[in-house]
Enzyme design. Structure first.
Site, PDB file in Angstrom:
ATOM      1  N   ASN A   1       0.873  -1.170   0.000  1.00  0.00           N
ATOM      2  CA  ASN A   1       0.000   0.000   0.000  1.00  0.00           C
ATOM      3  C   ASN A   1       0.912   1.223   0.000  1.00  0.00           C
ATOM      4  O   ASN A   1       1.419   1.626   1.042  1.00  0.00           O
ATOM      5  CB  ASN A   1      -0.902  -0.033   1.241  1.00  0.00           C
ATOM      6  CG  ASN A   1      -1.859   1.144   1.289  1.00  0.00           C
ATOM      7  OD1 ASN A   1      -1.801   2.050   0.449  1.00  0.00           O
ATOM      8  ND2 ASN A   1      -2.739   1.137   2.267  1.00  0.00           N
TER       9      ASN A   1
ATOM     10  N   ARG B   1      -2.491  -2.114  -3.496  1.00  0.00           N
ATOM     11  CA  ARG B   1      -3.713  -1.328  -3.307  1.00  0.00           C
ATOM     12  C   ARG B   1      -3.620  -0.114  -4.233  1.00  0.00           C
ATOM     13  O   ARG B   1      -2.622   0.603  -4.232  1.00  0.00           O
ATOM     14  CB  ARG B   1      -3.798  -0.853  -1.864  1.00  0.00           C
ATOM     15  CG  ARG B   1      -5.003   0.015  -1.646  1.00  0.00           C
ATOM     16  CD  ARG B   1      -4.820   0.931  -0.475  1.00  0.00           C
ATOM     17  NE  ARG B   1      -6.016   1.741  -0.303  1.00  0.00           N
ATOM     18  CZ  ARG B   1      -6.021   2.893   0.319  1.00  0.00           C
ATOM     19  NH1 ARG B   1      -4.917   3.374   0.835  1.00  0.00           N
ATOM     20  NH2 ARG B   1      -7.137   3.581   0.427  1.00  0.00           N
TER      21      ARG B   1
ATOM     22  N   HIS C   1     -13.130   2.781   0.097  1.00  0.00           N
ATOM     23  CA  HIS C   1     -13.171   1.718   1.122  1.00  0.00           C
ATOM     24  C   HIS C   1     -13.820   0.451   0.562  1.00  0.00           C
ATOM     25  O   HIS C   1     -14.310  -0.390   1.328  1.00  0.00           O
ATOM     26  CB  HIS C   1     -13.991   2.137   2.372  1.00  0.00           C
ATOM     27  CG  HIS C   1     -13.388   3.238   3.185  1.00  0.00           C
ATOM     28  ND1 HIS C   1     -14.157   4.209   3.782  1.00  0.00           N
ATOM     29  CD2 HIS C   1     -12.114   3.510   3.528  1.00  0.00           C
ATOM     30  CE1 HIS C   1     -13.378   5.049   4.450  1.00  0.00           C
ATOM     31  NE2 HIS C   1     -12.124   4.634   4.296  1.00  0.00           N
TER      32      HIS C   1
ATOM     33  N   GLY D   1     -11.218   7.999   8.301  1.00  0.00           N
ATOM     34  CA  GLY D   1     -12.155   8.219   7.198  1.00  0.00           C
ATOM     35  C   GLY D   1     -13.297   7.220   7.363  1.00  0.00           C
ATOM     36  O   GLY D   1     -13.057   6.098   7.788  1.00  0.00           O
TER      37      GLY D   1
ATOM     38  N   ARG E   1     -12.596  15.378   7.854  1.00  0.00           N
ATOM     39  CA  ARG E   1     -13.327  15.749   6.627  1.00  0.00           C
ATOM     40  C   ARG E   1     -14.762  16.120   6.965  1.00  0.00           C
ATOM     41  O   ARG E   1     -15.387  15.523   7.846  1.00  0.00           O
ATOM     42  CB  ARG E   1     -13.337  14.590   5.631  1.00  0.00           C
ATOM     43  CG  ARG E   1     -11.966  14.235   5.112  1.00  0.00           C
ATOM     44  CD  ARG E   1     -12.103  13.177   4.007  1.00  0.00           C
ATOM     45  NE  ARG E   1     -10.838  12.553   3.732  1.00  0.00           N
ATOM     46  CZ  ARG E   1     -10.631  11.231   3.735  1.00  0.00           C
ATOM     47  NH1 ARG E   1     -11.632  10.399   4.002  1.00  0.00           N
ATOM     48  NH2 ARG E   1      -9.441  10.754   3.463  1.00  0.00           N
TER      49      ARG E   1
ATOM     50  N   ASP F   1      -9.387  12.356  16.853  1.00  0.00           N
ATOM     51  CA  ASP F   1      -9.346  10.991  17.380  1.00  0.00           C
ATOM     52  C   ASP F   1     -10.536  10.769  18.313  1.00  0.00           C
ATOM     53  O   ASP F   1     -10.717  11.506  19.289  1.00  0.00           O
ATOM     54  CB  ASP F   1      -8.022  10.769  18.122  1.00  0.00           C
ATOM     55  CG  ASP F   1      -7.808   9.300  18.429  1.00  0.00           C
ATOM     56  OD1 ASP F   1      -8.699   8.680  19.047  1.00  0.00           O
ATOM     57  OD2 ASP F   1      -6.764   8.765  18.032  1.00  0.00           O
TER      58      ASP F   1
ATOM     59  N   GLU G   1     -14.607  -0.936  15.225  1.00  0.00           N
ATOM     60  CA  GLU G   1     -14.101  -2.144  15.886  1.00  0.00           C
ATOM     61  C   GLU G   1     -13.850  -1.937  17.375  1.00  0.00           C
ATOM     62  O   GLU G   1     -13.839  -2.903  18.135  1.00  0.00           O
ATOM     63  CB  GLU G   1     -12.787  -2.592  15.213  1.00  0.00           C
ATOM     64  CG  GLU G   1     -12.997  -3.112  13.804  1.00  0.00           C
ATOM     65  CD  GLU G   1     -11.688  -3.283  13.038  1.00  0.00           C
ATOM     66  OE1 GLU G   1     -10.639  -3.506  13.675  1.00  0.00           O
ATOM     67  OE2 GLU G   1     -11.720  -3.182  11.803  1.00  0.00           O
ATOM     68  N   ASN G   2     -13.606  -0.676  17.758  1.00  0.00           N
ATOM     69  CA  ASN G   2     -13.116  -0.448  19.124  1.00  0.00           C
ATOM     70  C   ASN G   2     -14.047   0.281  20.068  1.00  0.00           C
ATOM     71  O   ASN G   2     -13.895   0.167  21.281  1.00  0.00           O
ATOM     72  CB  ASN G   2     -11.793   0.329  19.069  1.00  0.00           C
ATOM     73  CG  ASN G   2     -10.696  -0.500  18.450  1.00  0.00           C
ATOM     74  OD1 ASN G   2     -10.401  -1.585  18.933  1.00  0.00           O
ATOM     75  ND2 ASN G   2     -10.111  -0.012  17.370  1.00  0.00           N
TER      76      ASN G   2
ATOM     77  N   GLU H   1      -8.238  -5.540   4.722  1.00  0.00           N
ATOM     78  CA  GLU H   1      -8.088  -5.219   3.305  1.00  0.00           C
ATOM     79  C   GLU H   1      -6.898  -5.942   2.687  1.00  0.00           C
ATOM     80  O   GLU H   1      -6.944  -6.346   1.527  1.00  0.00           O
ATOM     81  CB  GLU H   1      -7.946  -3.692   3.150  1.00  0.00           C
ATOM     82  CG  GLU H   1      -9.250  -2.961   3.439  1.00  0.00           C
ATOM     83  CD  GLU H   1      -9.084  -1.523   3.893  1.00  0.00           C
ATOM     84  OE1 GLU H   1      -8.667  -1.311   5.053  1.00  0.00           O
ATOM     85  OE2 GLU H   1      -9.364  -0.618   3.100  1.00  0.00           O
TER      86      GLU H   1
HETATM   87  P1  ADP Z   1      -7.877   5.070   8.986  1.00  0.00           P
HETATM   88  O1  ADP Z   1      -9.050   5.711   8.329  1.00  0.00           O
HETATM   89  O2  ADP Z   1      -6.729   6.003   9.209  1.00  0.00           O
HETATM   90  O3  ADP Z   1      -7.506   3.713   8.424  1.00  0.00           O
HETATM   91  P2  ADP Z   1      -8.597   3.558  11.342  1.00  0.00           P
HETATM   92  O4  ADP Z   1      -9.608   2.642  10.772  1.00  0.00           O
HETATM   93  O5  ADP Z   1      -7.290   3.001  11.769  1.00  0.00           O
HETATM   94  O6  ADP Z   1      -8.396   4.831  10.443  1.00  0.00           O
HETATM   95  O7  ADP Z   1      -9.270   4.276  12.580  1.00  0.00           O
HETATM   96  C1  ADP Z   1      -8.555   5.224  13.318  1.00  0.00           C
HETATM   97  C2  ADP Z   1      -9.485   5.840  14.330  1.00  0.00           C
HETATM   98  O8  ADP Z   1     -10.028   4.820  15.174  1.00  0.00           O
HETATM   99  C3  ADP Z   1      -8.761   6.767  15.271  1.00  0.00           C
HETATM  100  O9  ADP Z   1      -8.784   8.083  14.779  1.00  0.00           O
HETATM  101  C4  ADP Z   1      -9.545   6.656  16.537  1.00  0.00           C
HETATM  102  O10 ADP Z   1     -10.408   7.772  16.587  1.00  0.00           O
HETATM  103  C5  ADP Z   1     -10.384   5.425  16.403  1.00  0.00           C
HETATM  104  N1  ADP Z   1     -10.206   4.529  17.522  1.00  0.00           N
HETATM  105  C6  ADP Z   1      -9.269   3.601  17.731  1.00  0.00           C
HETATM  106  N2  ADP Z   1      -9.435   2.980  18.910  1.00  0.00           N
HETATM  107  C7  ADP Z   1     -10.544   3.537  19.476  1.00  0.00           C
HETATM  108  C8  ADP Z   1     -11.253   3.346  20.704  1.00  0.00           C
HETATM  109  N3  ADP Z   1     -10.854   2.443  21.585  1.00  0.00           N
HETATM  110  N4  ADP Z   1     -12.339   4.092  20.925  1.00  0.00           N
HETATM  111  C9  ADP Z   1     -12.740   5.009  20.042  1.00  0.00           C
HETATM  112  N5  ADP Z   1     -12.121   5.234  18.889  1.00  0.00           N
HETATM  113  C10 ADP Z   1     -11.034   4.519  18.598  1.00  0.00           C
END
Ligand code: ADP
Length: 398
Positions: A7, A92, A181, A213, A242, A284, A335-336, A385
């Site tokens: 990538n 990618r 995506h 994103g 964005r 974040d 996911e988180n 991905e």
């Molecule tokens: P990208 O679009 O850069 O691939 P990711 O899918 O890695 O982004 O997601 C990054 C975002 O996930 C971070 O900006 C953060 O806000 C969020 N994130 C990660 N862990 C957590 C968490 N435990 N709780 C809330 N948000 C989270």
């Protein structure tokens, strides 16, 4: 078969070496500051080898690829004996325009077609091509495959991808919704069907990719029929930085009032807007959760807006598909953040969605977070991905 997934960005390059017998990642890493000075973090995941994390000169992407191959094959950090063990490379590529509705083996014609799509993705496609050429320079005639972020969305019907502007802009200039995506939406929707034990051709799925994103896709019987990102990744949901959907009149108003050029304006909409712009705290979501918990009203508002938009767009896709069987959350936030998922799921009460709190608290695995009697199933599926790119590469290279 071992496949290297690349990538390539303008100054960075992420990679994974995947063993297709087991689909296990053998090593992964990141080259940064390409063209500036150069840094490589290489993490072997088999054989108990140590992590390499040092500056390495990288005037161009070719030196970056050479450094990656060197580490993958070295006695100290390596996971394969020689470059010959790498059977193919999957790249990618961000934008395939209307030319690519699926992944494709890379040849000169394909590279020329990716070049033709540069106006649609002026930052990303040139970097992707640089990565492809660097691999060619370093790895010779190893077969390579391009996997496009836009390809999965090519099944959208005209009524979903057209903008209501004069038709000539579509016909002459390719102005339309493309969506991004796609590789992630494809992976999680396929995995969702597997988890439900049904063919994807029998399901209506809303896939919510919520990271820095974010985009949502409506996947009707395995085919994408709508998605929230558009001609560029700027629109749809409010994101980390964005703006998401915006009245074009706002752009004119701000530009006139503050004397901004269009580049300055787009920089604001791409990098200073979204939940960062609204909250003034951070892009974040973890920072926003903390700030909101401490009583920061604008952080709360930014989170509320994000959740509302996910619910609103997802709901519009339920209407577009005349129903939904499953909703999937993926990517960093999806996911988180159990709080974000729970808050969004509350909007889905009208669909008969009920969330199992204990399941929703799990992390790092595929999990159904709806209760067994929930009318619509809700899943968290960590996206992958790289695995899709590796599988496509294997299938195409044979
Ligand atoms: P990208 O679009 O850069 O691939 P990711 O899918 O890695 O982004 O997601 C990054 C975002 O996930 C971070 O900006 C953060 O806000 C969020 N994130 C990660 N862990 C957590 C968490 N435990 N709780 C809330 N948000 C989270």
């Amino acid at each position: 078969m071992k496949i290297l997934v690349i990538n390539a960005g303008s100054s960075s390059l992420k990679y994974q070496l995947i063993d297709m017998e087991t689909e296990a990642v053998m090593a992964k890493g990141l080259c940064e500051r390409i063209g500036i000075d150069g840094h490589l973090k290489h993490t072997p995941l088999v054989g108990g080898k140590p992590v390499f994390n040092e500056d390495v000169p990288m005037p161009t992407h070719s030196e970056a690829i050479a450094a990656v191959i060197d580490k993958l094959t070295s006695a100290e950090y390596g996971v394969v004996g020689s470059m010959k063990e790498i059977d193919a490379v999957g790249h990618r590529v961000v934008h395939g325009g209307e030319k690519f509705a699926s992944s494709v083996k890379i040849d000169d014609e394909v590279i020329a077609a990716i070049e033709e799509c540069i106006p649609f993705a002026p930052l990303h496609n040139p970097a992707n091509i640089t990565g492809i050429n660097a691999c060619k320079a370093v790895m010779g005639d190893v077969p390579m495959v391009a996997v496009f972020d836009t390809a999965f969305h090519q099944t959208m019907p005209g009524k979903a991808y057209m903008y209501a502007v004069p038709y000539e802009y579509y016909k002459n200039d390719g102005i339309r919704r493309y969506g991004f995506h796609g590789t992630s939406h494809r992976y999680v929707s396929a995995r969702c069907a597997e988890l439900m034990g049904k063919p994807i051709e029998e399901l209506k799925i809303v896939s919510c990719h919520m990271g820095n994103g974010s985009s949502i896709a409506a996947i009707d019987h395995g085919k994408c029929v709508d998605t929230s990102m558009g001609f560029t990744p700027l629109v749809g949901l409010p994101m980390g930085t964005r703006c998401g959907d915006l009245d074009a009149g706002v752009i004119q108003f701000i530009m006139n009032k503050y004397g901004y050029s269009i580049d300055e304006m787009l920089n604001i909409l791409n990098k200073k807007s979204g939940v960062l712009g609204v909250s003034g705290v951070s892009s974040d979501f973890r920072d926003l959760d903390n700030a909101a918990a401490e009583g920061n009203d604008r952080a709360r508002l930014a989170l509320d807006m994000f959740q509302y938009w996910v619910a609103k767009v997802a709901g519009s896709y339920v209407a577009a598909m005349n129903g939904v069987d499953a909703i999937v959350f993926t990517a960093g936030v999806g996911e988180n953040s159990k709080e974000t998922r729970a808050a969004i799921a509350k909007y889905f009460g009208y669909l008969g969605v009920t969330i199992d709190e204990a399941a929703n608290a799990k992390r790092g695995e595929d999990v159904m977070i709806s209760t067994p009697d929930s009318k619509v199933k809700v899943f968290v599926i960590p996206t992958n991905e790289e695995l899709v790119i590796a599988r496509d590469t294997r299938d195409i290279v044979g």
